[in-house]
Design an enzyme around this catalytic site. Structure first.
Site, PDB file in Angstrom:
ATOM      1  N   PHE A  77       0.864  -1.172   0.000  1.00 34.02           N
ATOM      2  CA  PHE A  77       0.000   0.000   0.000  1.00 34.02           C
ATOM      3  C   PHE A  77       0.902   1.224   0.000  1.00 34.02           C
ATOM      4  O   PHE A  77       1.539   1.549   1.001  1.00 34.02           O
ATOM      5  CB  PHE A  77      -0.936   0.051   1.200  1.00 34.02           C
ATOM      6  CG  PHE A  77      -1.841   1.256   1.147  1.00 34.02           C
ATOM      7  CD1 PHE A  77      -2.984   1.240   0.371  1.00 34.02           C
ATOM      8  CD2 PHE A  77      -1.518   2.415   1.837  1.00 34.02           C
ATOM      9  CE1 PHE A  77      -3.806   2.364   0.285  1.00 34.02           C
ATOM     10  CE2 PHE A  77      -2.330   3.534   1.753  1.00 34.02           C
ATOM     11  CZ  PHE A  77      -3.481   3.510   0.977  1.00 34.02           C
ATOM     12  N   ASP A 130       9.612   2.797   1.598  1.00 39.18           N
ATOM     13  CA  ASP A 130       8.433   3.582   1.929  1.00 39.18           C
ATOM     14  C   ASP A 130       8.222   3.502   3.436  1.00 39.18           C
ATOM     15  O   ASP A 130       7.655   2.543   3.949  1.00 39.18           O
ATOM     16  CB  ASP A 130       7.215   3.041   1.170  1.00 39.18           C
ATOM     17  CG  ASP A 130       5.934   3.826   1.469  1.00 39.18           C
ATOM     18  OD1 ASP A 130       5.920   4.581   2.464  1.00 39.18           O
ATOM     19  OD2 ASP A 130       4.958   3.664   0.722  1.00 39.18           O
ATOM     20  N   LYS A 145       3.096  11.436   6.696  1.00 37.62           N
ATOM     21  CA  LYS A 145       2.254  11.250   7.873  1.00 37.62           C
ATOM     22  C   LYS A 145       2.799  11.970   9.104  1.00 37.62           C
ATOM     23  O   LYS A 145       2.545  13.141   9.297  1.00 37.62           O
ATOM     24  CB  LYS A 145       2.006   9.765   8.123  1.00 37.62           C
ATOM     25  CG  LYS A 145       1.153   9.122   7.019  1.00 37.62           C
ATOM     26  CD  LYS A 145       0.607   7.791   7.424  1.00 37.62           C
ATOM     27  CE  LYS A 145      -0.166   7.133   6.285  1.00 37.62           C
ATOM     28  NZ  LYS A 145      -1.391   7.846   5.916  1.00 37.62           N
TER      29      LYS A 145
END
Length: 404
Positions: free
Chosen positions: A145, A230, A259
């Site tokens: 994801f 990531d 984030k």
């Protein structure tokens, strides 16, 4: 069941009336928050065990970050990258030092960081490695994801994320996550990068086999391929180290960050790499109006400084051990398996008991907010400011839900 808990269902109905149904939120309407706790419009408090998918690693409204935002709001919020502002250099330098890299490219969202990484890897492949024009390939993992843009969902293996959004962007090879042999076999003369999550968050906090990340590093070095990590969810203290890659002593060629970098206040993302990689970009070839804006830089610089103390990494390690010990005690008592690292856990519920969604609804009734994924799995990612007592409370409420 859950409807009995709500005294303001009209807010839920209004939200559903005026927004596209691309989310299926729990029917809770939040109006304020502090630290690890959320308060709804009726004054009921909830322990936050999701932390905005790790965007709130430092808790809600961390005083240092709020102060930085307030101070910057009174001075300057946006210039675009057409000019240099006085917060930019400090942010880029301090983040580069945290990442042990030469350069930083600021963006806004995690998906933008991933897209930037893909573009840079392809350009590096053509200009540095000598890949034939239009032939660059990137190896990715099943269960990934990395975001929801058209290019990113093109290499997703989640049909909910991918179906009916084609035609899909070519240039990606998908291999099983954690299978080093399959990854090595997929690399050819046109491969420019391997893009993976050191821990797959959306998939259910899946930790790869020991030795996998060092193996990826070795294969990428031997094959002259960029290793792109990531760390948008797994990074910035979540797993007990600054980066999840640190647990196995691995340094990728490129970090993708987001984030928590914005402190839960503004969207901030970044790509960090050395000059021989990020240096392939020239003016006009990539950019963002809001990327690296003064407000974002002011907040994110304080985030980097909080991480530089090591306090939050230690908290994640120590409190994560307590969380995982509590969760493991529930295996065989409603839980089938527990995975994760630091203050990050994926829980597989016995599907004969209930779905992950139902478990999250029952937890919400008990004042704990979490998120389900992939059927009977729940993810827990509380803010790193959570206390021992709050962890014990969350585990106790989960035990009560599983006991029926």
């Amino acid at each position: 069941m859950i409807d009995d808990m709500l005294r303001t269902p009209e807010a839920i109905r209004d939200a559903e009336r005026w927004t596209a149904h691309n989310y299926h939120p729990l029917p809770v309407v939040i109006s304020s928050a502090e630290g690890s706790w959320l308060t709804d419009v009726d004054g009921r408090r909830y322990l936050d065990c999701l932390a905005g998918y790790s965007a709130l690693n430092f808790g809600h409204r961390h005083p240092t970050l709020i102060a930085a935002a307030h101070a910057q709001l009174d001075r300057l919020t946006l210039t675009s990258r057409a000019f240099v502002h006085d917060q930019f250099a400090d942010f880029c330098r301090e983040l580069a030092e945290l990442c042990r890299k030469d350069l930083v490219l600021p963006m806004n969202t995690g998906a933008e960081a991933v897209e930037t990484g893909i573009k840079v890897a392809r350009k590096w492949g053509y200009q540095v490695k000598g890949v034939a024009p239009g032939q660059a390939n990137i190896v990715v993992a099943e269960g990934n994801f990395h975001g929801r843009t058209t290019t990113i969902v093109s290499f997703s293996t989640d049909e909910d994320a991918r179906a009916d959004f084609g035609p899909y962007t070519p240039g990606f090879t998908v291999v099983p996550y954690g299978d080093l042999d399959a990854l090595a076999a997929a690399i050819d003369e046109n491969t420019v990068a391997v893009l993976i999550e050191p821990i797959q968050g959306e998939q259910g906090v899946v930790v790869p086999p020991e030795g996998y990340l060092p193996g990826v590093r070795r294969v990428c070095t031997e094959q002259n391929v960029l290793f792109i990590a990531d760390e948008i969810q797994s990074g910035l203290g979540r797993t007990g180290d600054t980066f999840a890659c640190d647990h196995e002593g691995v340094t990728p060629d490129m970090y993708l960050l987001g984030k928590a970098l914005g402190g839960g206040i503004v969207p901030v993302s970044a790509v960090a790499a050395n000059a021989d990689v990020l240096g392939v970009l020239r003016p006009g070839q990539h950019g963002s109006t809001f990327g690296g804006n003064p407000l974002a830089c002011a907040v994110a610089t304080e985030v980097v400084r909080l991480l530089a103390t090591g306090e939050f990494q230690r908290r994640s390690t120590e409190l994560g051990a307590r969380l995982h010990a509590g969760l493991r005690s529930l295996v065989g008592r409603g839980l089938v398996a527990v995975r994760g690292r630091g203050l990050w856990a994926g829980l597989d519920i016995d599907p004969a008991l209930m779905s992950g969604r139902e478990a999250c609804e029952r937890l919400a009734e008990r004042g704990v907010l979490a998120k389900d994924t992939h059927g009977a799995t729940i993810r827990l990612a509380p803010p790193l400011v959570i206390t021992e007592e709050e962890i014990d409370h969350a585990v106790a409420q989960l035990a009560a839900v599983l006991a029926g």
